[in-house]
Write a protein that holds these residues in place. Structure first.
Motif, PDB file in Angstrom:
ATOM      1  N   PRO A  33       2.239  51.648 -13.016  1.00 24.87           N
ATOM      2  CA  PRO A  33       0.830  51.943 -13.290  1.00 24.87           C
ATOM      3  C   PRO A  33       0.678  52.692 -14.616  1.00 24.87           C
ATOM      4  N   THR A  34      -0.507  52.633 -15.156  1.00 24.77           N
ATOM      5  CA  THR A  34      -0.812  53.395 -16.362  1.00 24.77           C
ATOM      6  C   THR A  34      -0.738  54.882 -16.039  1.00 24.77           C
ATOM      7  N   GLY A  37      -3.588  55.765 -13.999  1.00 27.35           N
ATOM      8  CA  GLY A  37      -3.400  55.237 -12.654  1.00 27.35           C
ATOM      9  C   GLY A  37      -2.462  56.109 -11.832  1.00 27.35           C
ATOM     10  N   GLN A  38      -1.403  56.621 -12.469  1.00 25.71           N
ATOM     11  CA  GLN A  38      -0.497  57.535 -11.776  1.00 25.71           C
ATOM     12  C   GLN A  38      -1.227  58.804 -11.345  1.00 25.71           C
ATOM     13  N   LEU A  40      -4.395  59.115 -10.675  1.00 26.73           N
ATOM     14  CA  LEU A  40      -5.269  58.780  -9.555  1.00 26.73           C
ATOM     15  C   LEU A  40      -4.464  58.660  -8.259  1.00 26.73           C
ATOM     16  N   GLY A  41      -3.277  58.071  -8.349  1.00 23.72           N
ATOM     17  CA  GLY A  41      -2.427  57.992  -7.170  1.00 23.72           C
ATOM     18  C   GLY A  41      -2.035  59.365  -6.653  1.00 23.72           C
ATOM     19  N   HIS A  44      -5.000  60.836  -4.718  1.00 22.38           N
ATOM     20  CA  HIS A  44      -5.137  60.294  -3.362  1.00 22.38           C
ATOM     21  C   HIS A  44      -4.133  60.962  -2.418  1.00 22.38           C
ATOM     22  N   THR A 164     -12.325  55.506 -11.027  1.00 24.54           N
ATOM     23  CA  THR A 164     -11.531  54.858 -12.071  1.00 24.54           C
ATOM     24  C   THR A 164     -11.371  55.866 -13.207  1.00 24.54           C
ATOM     25  N   THR A 166      -9.914  57.371 -16.902  1.00 27.51           N
ATOM     26  CA  THR A 166      -9.461  57.034 -18.249  1.00 27.51           C
ATOM     27  C   THR A 166      -8.646  58.195 -18.786  1.00 27.51           C
TER      28      THR A 166
END
Length: 639
Positions: A33-34, A37-38, A40-41, A44, A164, A166
C-alpha cells in the motif's frame, strides 16, 4: 503512585511494539500500500484495539474487579485513545469530543429550553476512578458511561470506513497532534485527575512517529536520521520522566517538542508535500507552535480571502487615536486603550463618557485581541469590526455612531484621500461605514505581539528566562493548571490546535477582594439569556498581564498576587460561595509561597511591547475652515 506509573510504562511499551508491526507481510503477493494507505490501515487497527480495551474495562467494572485492576484497565483505555486521537480529532472532531471532551455540562446557545447537556466520555469516567474509586452503588453510572463510549466508538469506526487519506492530510494531522500534545496533553487538560499525562503524551507521539514512518524511506538518509533522532530524544525524555507531578514541561517543550515540530515541517518540505493553502488561525505552514508569524489574524476576520493592506492599517491607526469619532469629538479609542499600558487604562472600570460615572467593565488589552473568536468580556460579538461599531455607539463609551462618524470624516479632504488610497475608491467618494469599521479592525489586527521572553526561550534562547521564571513556567503548566484554560501559545481561551473557538469560564469572581459575595455581573448570560452561563466570561489573554492591572472583568484585584491567591483557593466556590455552574475546579491548589512568587515572575515574562512607543501618530488629518475648531483636537483625545 510508582506502581501506577510502572503499569503505564508497561502498557506504553506494548503499544509501541504493536505500532512497529505496520509493514506488509513478506509472504503477500499484493502490491504494497501507499504510505497514506499504510497510515489508514494503522488507524483501523488502532480503533479496533481501542474498542477491545474498552470492552476489557467494561468487564472489569461489571464484575467488580479490584480497584487497582479497574484503574489499570482505565489507564490502558486512555492510552489506546491516544493512538486513535491523531486522526479521530482530525476527521471526526464531534465524535472525538464525545469520547474525550471536558467533564462539564453545556447548554447549546440555540436551545430555547436551555437544557443542560450532560458530559460523556473518558474524562467523565476519570472522575469515577480518581482521586478515589467510585462507590459500588454508582457502578450503573460507570457502566452507562462505558456504553456511551462504546456507542461513540461505533460512530468512529463507521467514519473510518469512509476515509481516504492523502500525504498532505497525513502530515497536517501529524503536526497538529504534536501541537495537541504540547498544549492540551501535557498540561493535564484531558487528564485533570489521573496520573497519566506523560505516558499519554508518549503514546500520542509514538503514534505520530508510526504515522510518518512509511514516508521515511523516501527521505535522504541524513534527513531520515535527523527525524528519527528527534523522535528518539522526545520519547526518551518522556519515558525517563514518567511522573506528571514532577515533569519538567518547560524543558520538554523547548528542547524536544519545538525541535521535533520543526523537524516534521522540514521533513514534509523535503518530501515535497505542500501545506494547505487556506487561511488558518495557526498557519498550515508554520514550522512550529512558537515560530514567528505562526498565527494569521486574518483567519479571525469576517472574510479570510482578503488581508488588510498597509494603507488600511495606517488609516485605522489614525482613526483609533482621533477623538473626532466620539459624540463630542473629545474621546478616542486610545483614551481607554493606551499603548503605554498595553492598550488598557489602569482603571478598574474606565471613566464613562462625559466624566459621568464609570463604564460597566474593565478595559481589556487590545494586544493580540485579533487572535480570539469572540470580543468583549461576554463574547457578544465575533469580529473586531462589530466591536468597533458597538463601542462607538455605546452611550457610556464613545456616544457616537458609525454613520455620524462617516459623514463627518467625509467632510475632511485629507480623510477622504486616505480612505480612497486604503480602499481603492474614487478620490471624491464619501466615506462608508463599512470602510470605517474595516480600517479600525485592520489596525487592531496589526497589534499582534508574540515575541516575549517566554517565546524567545521556546525558540532556543536559553538566556531569555531566569531560574525563577523557568520554575514559574512549570507551575503554570503543571501544578497550578493555568494552561488548561489559558492555552498555549496565546495564553487566552482560544482552544488549540485548531483555534476555532474561544472558551468562557465561570470563576465565581468576588464583588470585592475581601467581601465574600459573588459579583452581580451576569456575564455571558446577559448576552445569550442562558442562565447556565451566568457569570461566565471569556478567558482573556495573559500576555502583557504585568501591564494591565487591575484584573478581572470589573477590576476586582489590583495585584497579580491577589489573582494568584484567588485561584489558589479554588475561586468563589473554593471560598465557600454557591456557584453551581463554576467551571474552575473548586479544589485548592496548595501552592507554596515560592511557587506563587515564581508564577508571578513567569507571568511577567509574557510581556512584549515591541514598537508600542511608536504607535501614537504625531498629528491627525485636518478639516476645512468651517470645521476649524476640530483641528485643535489632541491626538488620543482626552480622558
Amino acid at each position: 503512585m510508582k506502581r501506577a506509573l510502572l503499569l503505564l510504562t508497561s502498557a506504553l511499551v506494548l503499544i509501541w511494539a504493536s505500532c512497529q508491526r505496520t509493514g506488509p507481510s513478506a509472504a503477500t503477493s499484493e502490491p504494497a500500500p501507499t504510505p497514506a494507505g499504510q497510515v489508514l490501515g494503522q488507524y483501523h487497527r488502532h480503533v479496533a484495539q481501542f474498542d477491545s480495551v474498552v470492552a476489557v474495562l467494561q468487564r472489569a467494572v461489571a464484575t467488580g474487579q479490584p480497584a487497582a485492576r479497574q484503574r489499570r484497565a482505565f489507564l490502558v483505555a486512555r492510552l489506546a485513545w491516544k493512538r486513535v486521537e491523531l486522526l479521530a480529532e482530525y476527521y471526526s472532531p464531534s465524535t472525538a469530543k464525545a469520547l474525550n471532551g471536558p467533564a462539564l455540562g453545556e447548554v447549546e446557545e440555540f436551545d430555547q429550553q436551555q437544557r443542560v447537556r450532560a458530559p460523556e466520555g473518558l474524562q467523565v469516567l476519570e472522575t469515577y476512578f480518581y482521586p478515589a474509586l467510585y462507590a459500588p452503588a454508582r457502578r450503573p453510572e460507570v457502566l452507562e458511561q462505558l456504553a456511551l463510549v462504546h456507542s461513540s466508538l461505533l460512530s468512529l469506526r463507521h467514519a473510518a470506513d469512509g476515509l481516504t487519506l492523502t500525504d498532505r492530510h497525513v502530515f497536517d494531522a501529524a503536526r497538529l497532534e504534536v501541537f495537541r500534545v504540547m498544549t492540551l496533553g501535557l498540561t493535564g487538560f484531558d487528564t485533570p485527575a489521573s496520573p497519566g499525562a506523560v505516558a499519554e503524551a508518549a503514546a500520542a507521539l509514538t503514534t505520530v512517529q508510526a504515522t510518518v514512518a512509511p514516508y521515511q524511506r523516501r527521505l535522504p538518509a541524513p534527513a531520515a536520521r535527523r527525524l528519527a533522532a528527534r523522535f528518539g530524544a522526545a520519547l526518551g525524555y518522556l519515558r525517563r520522566h514518567p511522573d506528571a507531578a514532577r515533569f519538567d514541561r518547560l524543558t520538554f517543550l523547548a528542547r524536544y517538542a519545538e525541535p521535533l515540530s520543526r523537524q516534521l515541517w522540514a521533513t514534509q518540505q523535503a518530501l515535497g508535500i505542500p501545506a494547505f493553502p487556506e487561511t488558518r488561525a495557526l498557519r498550515a505552514d508554520a514550522p512550529s507552535l512558537f515560530a514567528p508569524e505562526a498565527f494569521e489574524p486574518a483567519a479571525f476576520a469576517p472574510s479570510t480571502t482578503a488581508r488588510p493592506v498597509l494603507a488600511q492599517v495606517a488609516l485605522g491607526r489614525q482613526l483609533f487615536f482621533d477623538p473626532v469619532l466620539s459624540g463630542n469629538s473629545s474621546r478616542s479609542c486610545a483614551s481607554c486603550h493606551q499603548p503605554a499600558r498595553a492598550f488598557t487604562d489602569g482603571q478598574a472600570r474606565s471613566v464613562a463618557f462625559g466624566g459621568r460615572g464609570a463604564v460597566a467593565r474593565n478595559a481589556p488589552t487590545l494586544l493580540n485581541a485579533a487572535l480570539q473568536r469572540t470580543q468583549f468580556h461576554d463574547g457578544r460579538v465575533s469580529f473586531l469590526e462589530d466591536q468597533a461599531a458597538a463601542v462607538l455607539a455605546n452611550p457610556t463609551e464613545m456616544h457616537g455612531s458609525m454613520a455620524a462618524a462617516a459623514r463627518l470624516l467625509t467632510r475632511s479632504p485629507a480623510y477622504r484621500a486616505a480612505f480612497a488610497r486604503a480602499f481603492a475608491a474614487a478620490p471624491a467618494a464619501p466615506v462608508q461605514e463599512a470602510q470605517l469599521k474595516a480600517a479600525l479592525a485592520a489596525y487592531l489586527r496589526s497589534l499582534v505581539r508574540l515575541n516575549s521572553p517566554f517565546d524567545q526561550y521556546l525558540r532556543g534562547d536559553t538566556t531569555a528566562l531566569g531560574p525563577a521564571a523557568q520554575r514559574g513556567a512549570n507551575v503554570f503548566l503543571g501544578k497550578a493548571k493555568c494552561a488548561t484554560c489559558h492555552f498555549l501559545p496565546l495564553f487566552n481561551g482560544t482552544v488549540p490546535p485548531g483555534f476555532e473557538r474561544t472558551e468562557n469560564e465561570v470563576l465565581g469572581t468576588l464583588a470585592a477582594p475581601n467581601r465574600l459575595r459573588l459579583d452581580a455581573d451576569p456575564g455571558r448570560a446577559g448576552a445569550t439569556g442562558i442562565q447556565w452561563q451566568a457569570h461566565a466570561f471569556k478567558t482573556p489573554t495573559l500576555r502583557n498581564i504585568s501591564l494591565t492591572a487591575p484584573y478581572m472583568h470589573q477590576g476586582t484585584y489590583r495585584t497579580l498576587a491577589e489573582v494568584v491567591e484567588f485561584y489558589n483557593q479554588g475561586g468563589g466556590a473554593g471560598r465557600g460561595l454557591t456557584v453551581p455552574n463554576q467551571t474552575l475546579p473548586p479544589d485548592p491548589l496548595h501552592l507554596t509561597p515560592r511557587e506563587k512568587q515564581d508564577l508571578i515572575v513567569f507571568l511577567h515574562s509574557l510581556t512584549d511591547t515591541t514598537g508600542l512607543r511608536r504607535e501614537t501618530p504625531r498629528q491627525l488629518p485636518t478639516f476645512p475652515t468651517e470645521l476649524a475648531h476640530l483641528n485643535q483636537r489632541p491626538v488620543g483625545g482626552r480622558y
